[in-house]
Enzyme design. Structure first.
Site, PDB file in Angstrom:
ATOM      1  N   SER A 214      41.487 -20.968 -73.239  1.00 36.85           N
ATOM      2  CA  SER A 214      42.482 -21.779 -72.531  1.00 36.85           C
ATOM      3  C   SER A 214      42.351 -21.606 -71.019  1.00 36.85           C
ATOM      4  O   SER A 214      42.481 -22.581 -70.264  1.00 36.85           O
ATOM      5  CB  SER A 214      43.889 -21.396 -72.990  1.00 36.85           C
ATOM      6  OG  SER A 214      44.225 -20.076 -72.584  1.00 36.85           O
ATOM      7  N   ARG A 218      41.050 -25.049 -69.142  1.00 36.87           N
ATOM      8  CA  ARG A 218      42.104 -25.695 -68.347  1.00 36.87           C
ATOM      9  C   ARG A 218      41.662 -25.825 -66.888  1.00 36.87           C
ATOM     10  O   ARG A 218      41.790 -26.902 -66.290  1.00 36.87           O
ATOM     11  CB  ARG A 218      43.398 -24.891 -68.433  1.00 36.87           C
ATOM     12  CG  ARG A 218      44.536 -25.502 -67.585  1.00 36.87           C
ATOM     13  CD  ARG A 218      45.796 -24.658 -67.633  1.00 36.87           C
ATOM     14  NE  ARG A 218      46.480 -24.795 -68.918  1.00 36.87           N
ATOM     15  CZ  ARG A 218      46.471 -23.891 -69.883  1.00 36.87           C
ATOM     16  NH1 ARG A 218      45.783 -22.759 -69.709  1.00 36.87           N
ATOM     17  NH2 ARG A 218      47.113 -24.076 -71.003  1.00 36.87           N
ATOM     18  N   ASN A 222      40.610 -29.636 -65.244  1.00 31.49           N
ATOM     19  CA  ASN A 222      41.382 -30.215 -64.146  1.00 31.49           C
ATOM     20  C   ASN A 222      40.534 -30.433 -62.906  1.00 31.49           C
ATOM     21  O   ASN A 222      40.619 -31.486 -62.251  1.00 31.49           O
ATOM     22  CB  ASN A 222      42.574 -29.312 -63.819  1.00 31.49           C
ATOM     23  CG  ASN A 222      43.728 -29.488 -64.768  1.00 31.49           C
ATOM     24  OD1 ASN A 222      44.489 -30.449 -64.689  1.00 31.49           O
ATOM     25  ND2 ASN A 222      43.870 -28.562 -65.703  1.00 31.49           N
TER      26      ASN A 222
END
Length: 277
Positions: A214, A218, A222
């Site tokens: 994660s 993540r 982004n």
């Protein structure tokens, strides 16, 4: 610069890392490393991340050595604000005892923030300068010179950061609970009956591995999406400046937020590793 390529060539060029590898003929670069696999090094990611890390150390070291107890200067006030901000978040989130967590959180926040802020540099500037240097110094075709200046758009970098955090999670889990306690945590939760040990182990292992995944995905997702949008805006020609400005203003908030989330998740995961169940 976009006019020198087709749209697809332009996007591919700006999203390609400068690569170095070892071949039978010696050290090779870029296209010659297409089949190098795992042993290809993204030298632009390494150079920018290490350089920005050193910049962080130099600035904070310089401020610390010149710090005064009187009225602080602007740089000292800014650094103190950042340190206090990180320290407050660590105190409110990390429930164990460790002298490492606060410096680690500060390093992660500032380092990731600096790498993220490279996303605000005009997308053509660094590739154009790199192309000129490659052509003048090494006789290279500028189209074959690559330089991705945002390290956090490289999945290798975000996974490396997340792997470091994962190693610390394992270290603190074993340190605080012992090997036996750690194995008990993996095998006797969430169902406390011995018959459920295989199911518990699978569930807890997936949960444990999901933490670094994660973190890495993540941050990468982004920043990669952000950089891609900047590149797409650059392909539309003379009308790109207003869109670039609006997207950059939006990112003044997004880029620090991504660094903050990475830092906070790290603190939370390490706090969970230190908890007794």
């Amino acid at each position: 610069m976009a006019s020198e390529y087709t749209t697809s060539e332009y996007i591919k060029h700006h999203l390609t890392n400068a690569t170095m590898c070892s071949t039978d003929n010696g050290i090779a670069f870029n296209k010659a490393c297409s089949d190098a696999g795992f042993w290809a090094w993204h030298v632009d990611t390494l150079a920018w991340s290490i350089g920005l890390g050193l910049l962080f150390l130099i600035i904070f070291r310089s401020v610390a050595s010149k710090a005064t107890t009187g009225v602080p200067g602007k740089m000292q006030a800014f650094v103190e604000l950042v340190v206090e901000f990180v320290d407050d978040n660590v105190k409110s989130t990390f429930h164990g005892r460790s002298a490492l967590i606060a410096p680690l959180a500060l390093t992660i926040f500032v380092w990731v923030l600096l790498m993220n802020l490279m996303d605000l540099v005009p997308v053509d500037l660094i590739p154009w300068v790199s192309g000129l240097i490659g052509q003048a110094a090494f006789g290279m075709d500028p189209h074959d010179v690559y330089n991705k200046a945002v390290p956090t758009t490289d999945l290798n970098l975000t996974f490396a950061l997340a792997t470091g955090v994962f190693i610390l999670i394992l270290f603190y889990s074993i340190k605080m609970k012992g090997i036996g306690g750690f194995m008990k945590e993996l095998t006797m939760q969430p169902f406390g009956h011995p018959a459920f040990i295989p199911i518990n182990f699978i569930l807890e292992t997936v949960t444990l591995l999901a933490r670094p995944l994660s973190l890495a995905l993540r941050l990468f997702g982004n920043l990669y999406a952000s950089e891609l949008i900047f590149i797409l805006i650059a392909t539309i020609g003379y009308f790109q400046l207003p869109l670039h400005f609006m997207w950059a203003v939006f990112h003044i908030l997004v880029l620090p937020l991504q660094a903050f989330i990475f830092m906070m998740l790290t603190i939370v995961y390490l706090s969970l590793a230190c908890e007794e169940h």
